[in-house]
Write a protein that holds these residues in place. Sequence first.
Motif, PDB file in Angstrom:
ATOM      1  N   ILE A  79       0.863  -1.183   0.000  1.00 56.98           N
ATOM      2  CA  ILE A  79       0.000   0.000   0.000  1.00 56.98           C
ATOM      3  C   ILE A  79       0.893   1.225   0.000  1.00 56.98           C
ATOM      4  O   ILE A  79       1.734   1.393   0.886  1.00 56.98           O
ATOM      5  CB  ILE A  79      -0.921   0.016   1.231  1.00 56.98           C
ATOM      6  CG1 ILE A  79      -1.899  -1.166   1.194  1.00 56.98           C
ATOM      7  CG2 ILE A  79      -1.696   1.331   1.305  1.00 56.98           C
ATOM      8  CD1 ILE A  79      -2.738  -1.303   2.451  1.00 56.98           C
ATOM      9  N   ARG A  81       1.166   5.468  -2.142  1.00 54.74           N
ATOM     10  CA  ARG A  81       0.504   6.404  -3.048  1.00 54.74           C
ATOM     11  C   ARG A  81       1.442   6.928  -4.133  1.00 54.74           C
ATOM     12  O   ARG A  81       2.547   7.409  -3.840  1.00 54.74           O
ATOM     13  CB  ARG A  81      -0.035   7.575  -2.239  1.00 54.74           C
ATOM     14  CG  ARG A  81      -0.656   8.679  -3.041  1.00 54.74           C
ATOM     15  CD  ARG A  81      -1.978   8.272  -3.657  1.00 54.74           C
ATOM     16  NE  ARG A  81      -3.076   8.457  -2.728  1.00 54.74           N
ATOM     17  CZ  ARG A  81      -4.354   8.184  -3.013  1.00 54.74           C
ATOM     18  NH1 ARG A  81      -4.663   7.696  -4.191  1.00 54.74           N
ATOM     19  NH2 ARG A  81      -5.297   8.401  -2.125  1.00 54.74           N
ATOM     20  N   THR A 104      -3.499   0.331  -4.607  1.00 56.40           N
ATOM     21  CA  THR A 104      -3.766   1.698  -4.148  1.00 56.40           C
ATOM     22  C   THR A 104      -4.051   2.600  -5.338  1.00 56.40           C
ATOM     23  O   THR A 104      -3.220   2.699  -6.246  1.00 56.40           O
ATOM     24  CB  THR A 104      -2.567   2.267  -3.361  1.00 56.40           C
ATOM     25  OG1 THR A 104      -2.150   1.325  -2.382  1.00 56.40           O
ATOM     26  CG2 THR A 104      -2.942   3.580  -2.690  1.00 56.40           C
ATOM     27  N   LEU A 138      -0.908   9.626   1.329  1.00 57.98           N
ATOM     28  CA  LEU A 138      -1.419   8.335   1.767  1.00 57.98           C
ATOM     29  C   LEU A 138      -2.220   8.559   3.044  1.00 57.98           C
ATOM     30  O   LEU A 138      -1.732   9.173   3.992  1.00 57.98           O
ATOM     31  CB  LEU A 138      -0.269   7.360   2.036  1.00 57.98           C
ATOM     32  CG  LEU A 138      -0.683   5.971   2.538  1.00 57.98           C
ATOM     33  CD1 LEU A 138      -1.360   5.193   1.425  1.00 57.98           C
ATOM     34  CD2 LEU A 138       0.529   5.205   3.053  1.00 57.98           C
ATOM     35  N   GLU A 142      -6.926   4.547   2.472  1.00 58.21           N
ATOM     36  CA  GLU A 142      -6.285   3.519   1.630  1.00 58.21           C
ATOM     37  C   GLU A 142      -6.056   2.206   2.378  1.00 58.21           C
ATOM     38  O   GLU A 142      -5.616   1.229   1.787  1.00 58.21           O
ATOM     39  CB  GLU A 142      -4.935   4.025   1.098  1.00 58.21           C
ATOM     40  CG  GLU A 142      -5.050   4.935  -0.112  1.00 58.21           C
ATOM     41  CD  GLU A 142      -5.575   6.317   0.232  1.00 58.21           C
ATOM     42  OE1 GLU A 142      -6.660   6.672  -0.267  1.00 58.21           O
ATOM     43  OE2 GLU A 142      -4.909   7.037   1.001  1.00 58.21           O
ATOM     44  N   ASP A 144      -7.331  -1.005   3.747  1.00 53.52           N
ATOM     45  CA  ASP A 144      -8.474  -1.896   3.626  1.00 53.52           C
ATOM     46  C   ASP A 144      -8.435  -2.946   4.735  1.00 53.52           C
ATOM     47  O   ASP A 144      -7.506  -3.769   4.776  1.00 53.52           O
ATOM     48  CB  ASP A 144      -8.453  -2.575   2.251  1.00 53.52           C
ATOM     49  CG  ASP A 144      -9.546  -3.613   2.115  1.00 53.52           C
ATOM     50  OD1 ASP A 144     -10.664  -3.358   2.582  1.00 53.52           O
ATOM     51  OD2 ASP A 144      -9.268  -4.696   1.553  1.00 53.52           O
TER      52      ASP A 144
END
Length: 332
Positions: A79, A81, A104, A138, A142, A144
């Motif tokens: 994960i 950005r 992401t 970030l 984002e 999950d």
Amino acid sequence: MDREFDVLALGNAIVDVIARAEEDFLVAQGVAKGSMTLIDEAQAERLYAAMGPATIISGGSAANTVVGLASFGGAAAFIGRVKTDPVGDVFAHDIVASGVAFGTPAALDGPATARSFILVTPDGERTMNTYLGACQNLTEAEIDPATVAKAKVTYLEGYLWDPPHAKAAFRKAAKLAHASGREVALTLSDSFCVNRYRDEFIALMRGGEVDLVFANESELKALYETGDFGTALSALRNDVKRAAVTRSEQGAVIIEGNRTVTVPARPIEQLVDATGAGDAFAAGFLFGYTQGMGFEKAGQLGALAASHVIQKIGARPAEPLRGLAQQAGLLA
């Protein structure tokens, strides 16, 4: 992401721009050798213009680790950005092509994808100058919960403590992992990073938000403000459940309670670029650890990965680490 993962990593999605440099160039640019310095976009452009010929390759500490873990045959996710720009496209392509799940969404506007301008001196030491760009955006959104719940270990990058939104994402991921009975690992990233956030990192460890810590010797000494490795290791032993500490040519020390496992470094022919040595060690260790291989084998896999990446430019494997481990008799 509907797969089960050995490791889910949160980190800065960065593309590395690597060039060789003499030490007087570092002095002229006003950067501290061996450090990671945060720079803005204007500084990034000036430094890039002054650098010599460069190699451009996807990087980012935690991303490097999960790419390495996938190279061993582990199941990994990341994960981080990026922006919808050419550099972001390169990062997304490379990490997925390496076998790492990466979902992401890219930012449509805002700062550009992050870049780290890495200057490698003749002794192989790397000095990083990082423009965080899109990494700073970030957020908790984002993270999950289902993906975190499916990972044996959620691996968090100390550098994420710089952007405030990413720090919140970091804490959310750790909380979700523990709620699902999973483990949380933290890499201290850099002694300068440790100096910025010493009290907060120690609080994470003592508060039980982190189960496993990765550090090198200089980061550990910075954490406890001591020049004595033994003193720092004793303090670490009291603050976290388990840890793996790398010591360059002296190998690594892995601790858990009163237990200590020492793993020697693997011999190398030539140190080319130390970039990513710690990331690679964490990759090998986490692969062995999540496969239940024990500390000694996990440490040996970490040492193998580290010895491979420091003999080439860039922080990611040049060939499958699983094959190298099989050749070395560490994997069947």
